[in-house]
Design a protein around this motif. Structure first.
Motif, mmCIF file in Angstrom:
data_model
loop_
_atom_site.group_PDB
_atom_site.id
_atom_site.type_symbol
_atom_site.label_atom_id
_atom_site.label_comp_id
_atom_site.label_asym_id
_atom_site.label_seq_id
_atom_site.Cartn_x
_atom_site.Cartn_y
_atom_site.Cartn_z
ATOM 1 N N LEU A 91 0.834 -1.216 0.000
ATOM 2 C CA LEU A 91 0.000 0.000 0.000
ATOM 3 C C LEU A 91 0.866 1.262 0.000
ATOM 4 O O LEU A 91 0.553 2.241 -0.693
ATOM 5 C CB LEU A 91 -0.944 -0.007 1.198
ATOM 6 N N ILE A 92 1.951 1.251 0.746
ATOM 7 C CA ILE A 92 2.865 2.399 0.756
ATOM 8 C C ILE A 92 3.502 2.568 -0.620
ATOM 9 O O ILE A 92 3.605 3.684 -1.139
ATOM 10 C CB ILE A 92 3.929 2.234 1.868
ATOM 11 N N TRP A 93 3.929 1.462 -1.243
ATOM 12 C CA TRP A 93 4.510 1.537 -2.585
ATOM 13 C C TRP A 93 3.517 2.119 -3.575
ATOM 14 O O TRP A 93 3.883 2.914 -4.436
ATOM 15 C CB TRP A 93 4.943 0.167 -3.073
ATOM 16 N N GLU A 94 2.267 1.703 -3.453
ATOM 17 C CA GLU A 94 1.251 2.228 -4.377
ATOM 18 C C GLU A 94 1.038 3.716 -4.163
ATOM 19 O O GLU A 94 0.935 4.475 -5.131
ATOM 20 C CB GLU A 94 -0.059 1.451 -4.218
ATOM 21 N N ARG A 95 0.995 4.157 -2.914
ATOM 22 C CA ARG A 95 0.848 5.600 -2.644
ATOM 23 C C ARG A 95 2.036 6.378 -3.191
ATOM 24 O O ARG A 95 1.888 7.508 -3.653
ATOM 25 C CB ARG A 95 0.690 5.860 -1.153
ATOM 26 N N ALA A 96 3.222 5.779 -3.153
ATOM 27 C CA ALA A 96 4.426 6.441 -3.663
ATOM 28 C C ALA A 96 4.575 6.289 -5.176
ATOM 29 O O ALA A 96 5.500 6.847 -5.765
ATOM 30 C CB ALA A 96 5.664 5.876 -2.964
ATOM 31 N N SER A 97 3.688 5.530 -5.799
ATOM 32 C CA SER A 97 3.697 5.276 -7.258
ATOM 33 C C SER A 97 4.988 4.617 -7.729
ATOM 34 O O SER A 97 5.482 4.903 -8.818
ATOM 35 C CB SER A 97 3.454 6.566 -8.043
ATOM 36 N N ILE A 98 5.543 3.711 -6.909
ATOM 37 C CA ILE A 98 6.756 3.010 -7.331
ATOM 38 C C ILE A 98 6.481 1.551 -7.686
ATOM 39 O O ILE A 98 7.256 0.927 -8.401
ATOM 40 C CB ILE A 98 7.883 3.123 -6.286
ATOM 41 N N ALA A 99 5.391 0.995 -7.196
ATOM 42 C CA ALA A 99 4.985 -0.373 -7.522
ATOM 43 C C ALA A 99 3.484 -0.475 -7.296
ATOM 44 O O ALA A 99 2.901 0.344 -6.576
ATOM 45 C CB ALA A 99 5.725 -1.389 -6.655
ATOM 46 N N ALA A 100 2.870 -1.480 -7.915
ATOM 47 C CA ALA A 100 1.426 -1.639 -7.795
ATOM 48 C C ALA A 100 1.042 -3.110 -7.924
ATOM 49 O O ALA A 100 1.779 -3.906 -8.493
ATOM 50 C CB ALA A 100 0.707 -0.828 -8.870
ATOM 51 N N ARG A 101 -0.130 -3.420 -7.399
ATOM 52 C CA ARG A 101 -0.667 -4.771 -7.551
ATOM 53 C C ARG A 101 -1.186 -4.939 -8.971
ATOM 54 O O ARG A 101 -1.796 -4.035 -9.538
ATOM 55 C CB ARG A 101 -1.820 -4.999 -6.576
ATOM 56 N N TYR A 102 -0.924 -6.106 -9.526
ATOM 57 C CA TYR A 102 -1.430 -6.472 -10.854
ATOM 58 C C TYR A 102 -1.912 -7.909 -10.714
ATOM 59 O O TYR A 102 -1.103 -8.829 -10.724
ATOM 60 C CB TYR A 102 -0.328 -6.348 -11.901
ATOM 61 N N GLY A 103 -3.207 -8.065 -10.505
ATOM 62 C CA GLY A 103 -3.725 -9.383 -10.181
ATOM 63 C C GLY A 103 -3.157 -9.805 -8.836
ATOM 64 O O GLY A 103 -3.226 -9.068 -7.859
ATOM 65 N N ASP A 104 -2.537 -10.975 -8.801
ATOM 66 C CA ASP A 104 -1.940 -11.442 -7.550
ATOM 67 C C ASP A 104 -0.432 -11.219 -7.511
ATOM 68 O O ASP A 104 0.275 -11.805 -6.717
ATOM 69 C CB ASP A 104 -2.265 -12.914 -7.319
ATOM 70 N N LYS A 105 0.063 -10.334 -8.364
ATOM 71 C CA LYS A 105 1.493 -10.031 -8.440
ATOM 72 C C LYS A 105 1.734 -8.571 -8.101
ATOM 73 O O LYS A 105 0.824 -7.757 -8.077
ATOM 74 C CB LYS A 105 2.032 -10.307 -9.851
ATOM 75 N N ILE A 106 3.008 -8.247 -7.878
ATOM 76 C CA ILE A 106 3.435 -6.868 -7.635
ATOM 77 C C ILE A 106 4.356 -6.463 -8.774
ATOM 78 O O ILE A 106 5.327 -7.160 -9.066
ATOM 79 C CB ILE A 106 4.191 -6.732 -6.299
ATOM 80 N N VAL A 107 4.061 -5.340 -9.414
ATOM 81 C CA VAL A 107 4.822 -4.866 -10.559
ATOM 82 C C VAL A 107 5.493 -3.542 -10.207
ATOM 83 O O VAL A 107 4.865 -2.650 -9.634
ATOM 84 C CB VAL A 107 3.898 -4.664 -11.787
ATOM 85 N N VAL A 108 6.764 -3.423 -10.540
ATOM 86 C CA VAL A 108 7.487 -2.165 -10.339
ATOM 87 C C VAL A 108 7.070 -1.206 -11.442
ATOM 88 O O VAL A 108 7.087 -1.552 -12.621
ATOM 89 C CB VAL A 108 9.018 -2.393 -10.378
ATOM 90 N N LEU A 109 6.689 0.001 -11.064
ATOM 91 C CA LEU A 109 6.320 1.036 -12.024
ATOM 92 C C LEU A 109 7.566 1.816 -12.440
ATOM 93 O O LEU A 109 8.631 1.690 -11.826
ATOM 94 C CB LEU A 109 5.281 1.959 -11.399
ATOM 95 N N GLU A 110 7.443 2.636 -13.467
ATOM 96 C CA GLU A 110 8.598 3.356 -14.016
ATOM 97 C C GLU A 110 9.338 4.169 -12.950
ATOM 98 O O GLU A 110 10.569 4.108 -12.884
ATOM 99 C CB GLU A 110 8.159 4.227 -15.196
ATOM 100 N N PRO A 111 8.652 4.916 -12.061
ATOM 101 C CA PRO A 111 9.406 5.622 -11.012
ATOM 102 C C PRO A 111 10.178 4.653 -10.105
ATOM 103 O O PRO A 111 11.267 4.983 -9.634
ATOM 104 C CB PRO A 111 8.320 6.368 -10.233
ATOM 105 N N GLY A 112 9.645 3.479 -9.879
ATOM 106 C CA GLY A 112 10.353 2.472 -9.095
ATOM 107 C C GLY A 112 11.572 1.946 -9.816
ATOM 108 O O GLY A 112 12.611 1.691 -9.196
ATOM 109 N N MET A 113 11.468 1.793 -11.142
ATOM 110 C CA MET A 113 12.619 1.342 -11.914
ATOM 111 C C MET A 113 13.742 2.380 -11.860
ATOM 112 O O MET A 113 14.912 2.019 -11.791
ATOM 113 C CB MET A 113 12.232 1.047 -13.365
ATOM 114 N N ARG A 114 13.376 3.682 -11.860
ATOM 115 C CA ARG A 114 14.401 4.721 -11.722
ATOM 116 C C ARG A 114 15.125 4.606 -10.388
ATOM 117 O O ARG A 114 16.327 4.849 -10.308
ATOM 118 C CB ARG A 114 13.785 6.113 -11.878
ATOM 119 N N ILE A 115 14.394 4.234 -9.337
ATOM 120 C CA ILE A 115 15.019 4.016 -8.025
ATOM 121 C C ILE A 115 16.040 2.897 -8.126
ATOM 122 O O ILE A 115 17.171 3.015 -7.655
ATOM 123 C CB ILE A 115 13.949 3.675 -6.964
#
Length: 136
Positions: A91-115
């Motif tokens: 939930l914290i990752w989603e609020r920070a827009s660095i990762a998100a739930r995708y079905g039953d998986k967690i996907v790193v978003l573009e800002p997370g990849m920059r990290i």
């Protein structure tokens, strides 16, 4: 001579993680989980995307304990604490827009990849997550 060359985990068991700052735990868990997959700046579908059980294992490693791979007693400890904290981190990752739930998986978003490709991923994760920390 030390008995083990293994690094000391940053938290002392499930209770240590439970009482730690959630945003700090979320930053550490993000880096521990995804740093090894930083080969590409863009989100990729061909890398292993962890589900909740993968996050539980990484979180348990941060506390120096094991939750096992399966339990019939999901409300027993330390499995229940680890599950709760892993979900809070997502939930914290989603609020920070660095990762998100995708079905039953967690996907790193573009800002997370920059990290993850930054020169100091731990510091970058701390900064990203600090932006969503509630004001005291």
């Amino acid at each position: 001579m030390p008995l083990s060359d293994a690094p000391v985990p940053p938290y002392d068991g499930p209770r240590g993680i439970l009482h730690a700052d959630r945003h700090e735990v979320a930053a550490r868990l993000f880096v521990a989980t995804f740093l090894k997959q930083k080969a590409s700046r863009l989100p990729r579908v061909d890398v292993e995307i962890p589900g909740l059980s993968g996050l539980q294992g990484e979180l348990a490693e941060l506390g120096g304990y094991s939750v096992g791979s399966f339990t019939l007693f999901a409300n027993k400890q330390p499995w229940a604490i680890t599950t709760q904290l892993a979900l809070e981190c997502v939930l914290i990752w989603e609020r920070a827009s660095i990762a998100a739930r995708y079905g039953d998986k967690i996907v790193v978003l573009e800002p997370g990849m920059r990290i993850l490709v930054s020169s100091e991923p731990s510091a970058a994760a701390d900064r990203a997550i600090a932006r969503v920390r509630p004001a005291e």
